[in-house]
Design a protein around this motif. Structure first.
Motif, PDB file in Angstrom:
ATOM      1  N   SER A  29       7.906 -35.006  92.238  1.00 29.27           N
ATOM      2  CA  SER A  29       8.094 -33.829  91.383  1.00 29.27           C
ATOM      3  C   SER A  29       9.515 -33.794  90.828  1.00 29.27           C
ATOM      4  CB  SER A  29       7.870 -32.572  92.222  1.00 29.27           C
ATOM      5  OG  SER A  29       8.324 -31.432  91.537  1.00 29.27           O
ATOM      6  N   LYS A  30       9.675 -33.132  89.673  1.00 28.98           N
ATOM      7  CA  LYS A  30      11.026 -32.955  89.121  1.00 28.98           C
ATOM      8  C   LYS A  30      11.698 -31.709  89.692  1.00 28.98           C
ATOM      9  CE  LYS A  30      10.642 -35.066  84.520  1.00 28.98           C
ATOM     10  NZ  LYS A  30       9.248 -34.757  84.078  1.00 28.98           N
TER      11      LYS A  30
ATOM     12  N   GLY B 168      13.758 -29.661  92.032  1.00 26.05           N
ATOM     13  CA  GLY B 168      14.804 -30.165  92.921  1.00 26.05           C
ATOM     14  C   GLY B 168      14.841 -29.409  94.238  1.00 26.05           C
TER      15      GLY B 168
ATOM     16  N   ASP C 117       6.004 -29.533  87.046  1.00 24.91           N
ATOM     17  CA  ASP C 117       7.136 -30.183  87.682  1.00 24.91           C
ATOM     18  C   ASP C 117       8.417 -29.877  86.946  1.00 24.91           C
ATOM     19  OD1 ASP C 117       5.872 -31.269  89.878  1.00 24.91           O
ATOM     20  OD2 ASP C 117       5.060 -32.919  88.686  1.00 24.91           O
ATOM     21  N   SER C 118       8.621 -28.605  86.612  1.00 26.59           N
ATOM     22  CA  SER C 118       9.799 -28.214  85.838  1.00 26.59           C
ATOM     23  C   SER C 118      11.094 -28.481  86.601  1.00 26.59           C
ATOM     24  CB  SER C 118       9.697 -26.728  85.501  1.00 26.59           C
ATOM     25  OG  SER C 118      10.955 -26.278  85.073  1.00 26.59           O
ATOM     26  N   SER C 119      12.023 -29.150  85.943  1.00 24.75           N
ATOM     27  CA  SER C 119      13.305 -29.444  86.594  1.00 24.75           C
ATOM     28  C   SER C 119      14.231 -28.225  86.587  1.00 24.75           C
ATOM     29  CB  SER C 119      13.985 -30.624  85.905  1.00 24.75           C
ATOM     30  OG  SER C 119      14.167 -30.317  84.548  1.00 24.75           O
TER      31      SER C 119
END
Ligand code: PGA
Length: 240
Positions: A52-53, A55, A29-31
């Motif tokens: 999730s991060k 976007g 969930d990489s931002s």
């Protein structure tokens, strides 16, 4: 490094869902990742990104929240659907759909006012570069785009030379370095550190040399964001 994928008018709902599932399975969930799907695929992408991060955002919207504007997308609706971003002034909107600096200033303001982060795109055409007008053009687009906005609220900038978009011709590190420092210099306080992305044929084989430059905070990726493998590879190769 930020990796924002501008899908343009590509993918069906089924393809969008499969893409997001695969992306989540590969990057967690990489931002760092942002997906910019066509408006009709926003609900599919939003549903797949629940919790999730990663976007997502719109590629375009209108400056009014609601009303008699047939065919347009409200920034308020994007916000309520869970978007975090909206592109403003992509060169295809400027060139194909005739969007002017005046209109884009209103869109930028509207996007910020609902709490979304606008990603203002600026960039010169080949003719403008060849006649030595790059600096003047990108500064005019930047100043006009920000003119009604609030530098205290979040915003991002994308430098996308028009001649590099979808052409396979990427800007050289010197060209990117120059443009990004001109833009950084012109950013108003307190938005001085706003992320500045590079866009225009960003691909796994050319991002490493650009990612190491000062003032390059990430990439706005068109063609190479359509396959998870390339999109993730760009992120991996642009780590610094
Ligand atoms: P491209 O598109 O990566 O396919 O050149 C970039 C963009 O238009 O944002």
């Amino acid at each position: 490094m930020i990796c924002a994928g501008n899908w343009k008018m590509n993918k069906t709902p089924a393809q969008a869902a499969a893409f997001v599932k695969q992306l989540r399975s590969e990057v967690g969930d990489s931002s760092d990742f942002v997906i910019l799907p066509p408006a009709l695929l926003a609900s599919t992408v939003a549903a797949e990104l629940q919790g999730s991060k990663i976007g997502w955002g719109g590629q375009n919207c209108y400056f009014e929240a609601k009303g008699a504007f047939t065919g347009e997308t409200s920034p308020m609706v994007l916000k309520e659907m869970g978007a975090g971003f909206c592109l403003v002034g992509h060169s295809e909107r400027r060139a194909i759909f005739g969007e002017t600096d005046q209109l884009l200033a209103k869109k930028f303001q509207a996007v910020q006012s609902v709490g979304l982060t606008p990603i203002l795109c600026v960039g010169e055409t080949l003719a403008e570069r060849e006649t030595g007008r790059t600096e003047e053009v990108i500064l005019n687009q930047l100043r006009a785009g920000l003119s009604l906005g609030a530098p205290v609220k979040p915003f991002w900038i994308a430098y996308e030379p028009v001649w590099a978009i979808g052409t396979g011709k990427v800007a050289t590190p010197d060209q990117v370095q120059d443009a990004h420092s001109i833009l950084r210099e012109a950013l108003p306080e307190p938005g001085k550190n706003a992320p500045i992305l590079y866009g225009g044929s960003a691909k796994p084989d050319n991002v490493a040399s650009l990612a190491s430059l000062n003032n390059v905070d990430g990439f706005l990726i068109g063609g190479a964001s359509l396959e998870v493998a390339d999109f993730v590879k760009i992120h991996t190769l642009s780590k610094r």
